[in-house]
Scaffold this active site. Sequence first.
Site, mmCIF file in Angstrom:
data_model
loop_
_atom_site.group_PDB
_atom_site.id
_atom_site.type_symbol
_atom_site.label_atom_id
_atom_site.label_comp_id
_atom_site.label_asym_id
_atom_site.label_seq_id
_atom_site.Cartn_x
_atom_site.Cartn_y
_atom_site.Cartn_z
ATOM 1 N N GLY A 10 41.980 40.085 33.940
ATOM 2 C CA GLY A 10 40.720 39.108 33.689
ATOM 3 C C GLY A 10 39.770 39.973 33.933
ATOM 4 O O GLY A 10 38.612 39.718 33.278
ATOM 5 N N THR A 11 39.397 40.815 34.882
ATOM 6 C CA THR A 11 38.341 41.631 35.251
ATOM 7 C C THR A 11 38.104 42.522 34.147
ATOM 8 O O THR A 11 36.890 42.648 33.679
ATOM 9 C CB THR A 11 38.597 42.332 36.444
ATOM 10 O OG1 THR A 11 38.505 41.593 37.513
ATOM 11 C CG2 THR A 11 37.441 43.439 36.678
ATOM 12 N N GLN A 16 38.872 30.247 36.397
ATOM 13 C CA GLN A 16 39.443 29.133 37.431
ATOM 14 C C GLN A 16 39.850 28.000 36.826
ATOM 15 O O GLN A 16 40.707 27.065 37.594
ATOM 16 C CB GLN A 16 38.469 29.063 38.543
ATOM 17 C CG GLN A 16 38.020 30.056 39.360
ATOM 18 C CD GLN A 16 39.451 30.372 40.298
ATOM 19 O OE1 GLN A 16 40.379 29.540 40.324
ATOM 20 N NE2 GLN A 16 39.603 31.647 40.756
ATOM 21 N N SER A 56 42.428 34.957 32.778
ATOM 22 C CA SER A 56 43.134 35.660 33.575
ATOM 23 C C SER A 56 44.688 34.947 33.785
ATOM 24 O O SER A 56 44.744 33.875 34.367
ATOM 25 C CB SER A 56 42.518 36.119 34.853
ATOM 26 O OG SER A 56 43.507 37.103 35.622
ATOM 27 N N HIS A 106 47.359 35.266 35.352
ATOM 28 C CA HIS A 106 47.960 35.337 36.863
ATOM 29 C C HIS A 106 47.368 34.000 37.458
ATOM 30 O O HIS A 106 47.946 33.406 38.606
ATOM 31 C CB HIS A 106 47.899 36.483 37.860
ATOM 32 C CG HIS A 106 46.792 36.973 38.413
ATOM 33 N ND1 HIS A 106 46.068 36.442 39.441
ATOM 34 C CD2 HIS A 106 45.828 37.758 37.939
ATOM 35 C CE1 HIS A 106 45.064 36.952 39.837
ATOM 36 N NE2 HIS A 106 44.693 37.781 38.624
ATOM 37 N N CYS A 130 33.121 38.875 57.620
ATOM 38 C CA CYS A 130 34.085 39.854 58.645
ATOM 39 C C CYS A 130 35.287 40.043 57.828
ATOM 40 O O CYS A 130 36.004 40.593 58.298
ATOM 41 C CB CYS A 130 34.075 39.066 60.016
ATOM 42 S SG CYS A 130 34.355 37.397 59.751
#
Lengths: 377, 81
Positions: A69-70, A178, A195, A197, A321
């Site tokens: 997809g990227t 999405q 995408s 997956h 983080c």
Amino acid sequence: MAYFDAASTEPLHPQARDALLTAIDAGWADPARLYGQARRAHLLLEQARAEVAEALGARSDEVSFTPSGTQAVHLGVLGTLHGRRRAGRHLVVGAVEHSSVLHAAELHEREGGTVETVGVNLQGRVDAAAFAEAVARPGAALACLQSANHEVGTLQPVAEAAAACREHGVPLLVDAAQTAGRMPVPEGWSVLTASAHKWGGPAGVGVLAVRKGTRFRSFLPEDERERRRVPGFENVPAIFAAAAALRASLAEAAEEQARLSALVDRVRRRVPELVPDVEVIGDPRERAPHIVTFSCLYVDGEALLTELDKAGFAVSSGSSCTASTLRPSHVLEAMGVLTHGNIRVSLPRGAAEADVDRFLAVLPGLVHRIRQDAGVA
Amino acid sequence: MTEVSEPALTIDALGKKCPIPIIMLAEQINHVPLDGVVAVLADDPAAYNDVPAWCRLKSHKHVGSYELPGGGWSIHVRRNY
């Protein structure tokens, strides 16, 4: 283990698994050749293309498959800009697009193009009026808008953006990663990316659809595969499995997505009742059916992820983080909401109601303990 | 009300990662009088975003954020209640 990270990747659909195993045996040959095995691979590839096209509201010859997809986004953004370089070099993007869009935009900017980023409201929804203003500028070459946000689930105003783009003759790239397989694809796109997956297909299959009439020119070295849009030998078995997963997901979508959406509503309602000092973010109604995100004040997101993992829940976080970089999620930053103590729950097909209830049962104690350890509670 | 009030209290959270600067702010906001200003010195990019978000959630006022010469920000918060 309760898997609640469907927005990262949906588990392989059983029908995709069957299709993959079949196609590994039947579809291994080069689909561009002219002997029996090749014709069989070609047939599987074109059958998958026709199915995916129909499911996404495209024509077969508009659809190309990419290795992710990227990469579909990278090729879609840069290929459309390349095709339209005589029309202008101004690129318009939403502030909360997937990093693949923003990184392609950075590359465009480094090479002398201009980029305009349209802001979002507190719910993460792009300002449609500002988007329309941006695409009206002279030299606007392409606009990009996701169907729904990957971190908070908010649906974007694609219809309004598409109307503005049409009015000014600017192509609109819609990143439907999405929502494809869960909701109908919004109308009005010139370039569509998705995408496999994310809808229960295997990894390694992206979709790049380019509407007939949209100027597109690959910026990569010439290759005759996939309508000259995507270089390299197609992964026919994975593409065939991706199509099977999309067909199966859409057949179940109306019922299953409504069920997941009701569970998301429950999480949205119950978390603030059960946990003090928490903010549920994203639009409560105009949203993808499977995603809910909240931030717990005074909580280290990584500590909460670790505790949830120990308690048997796989979720993700946009807190800084927890990422490889030191910067918090650009989505949460653009929205102006808390970036620490952030948890995204995204429900896959078949997510059990009992697991959602167990999540709601353990969450308050874990948050309380982490706050106590930090000297807050 | 002037644009930039002199802080009544400065919290040094430089070098501290979120959520620690926010925890320090929440602990100490009541150490200044009503309408008093607390300055949080922080260099975690998350604090730059999260202090104003905390103010919105807690109905205090984010007065402004000013870059520090040595990196990071002085983030000013006015106690509302």
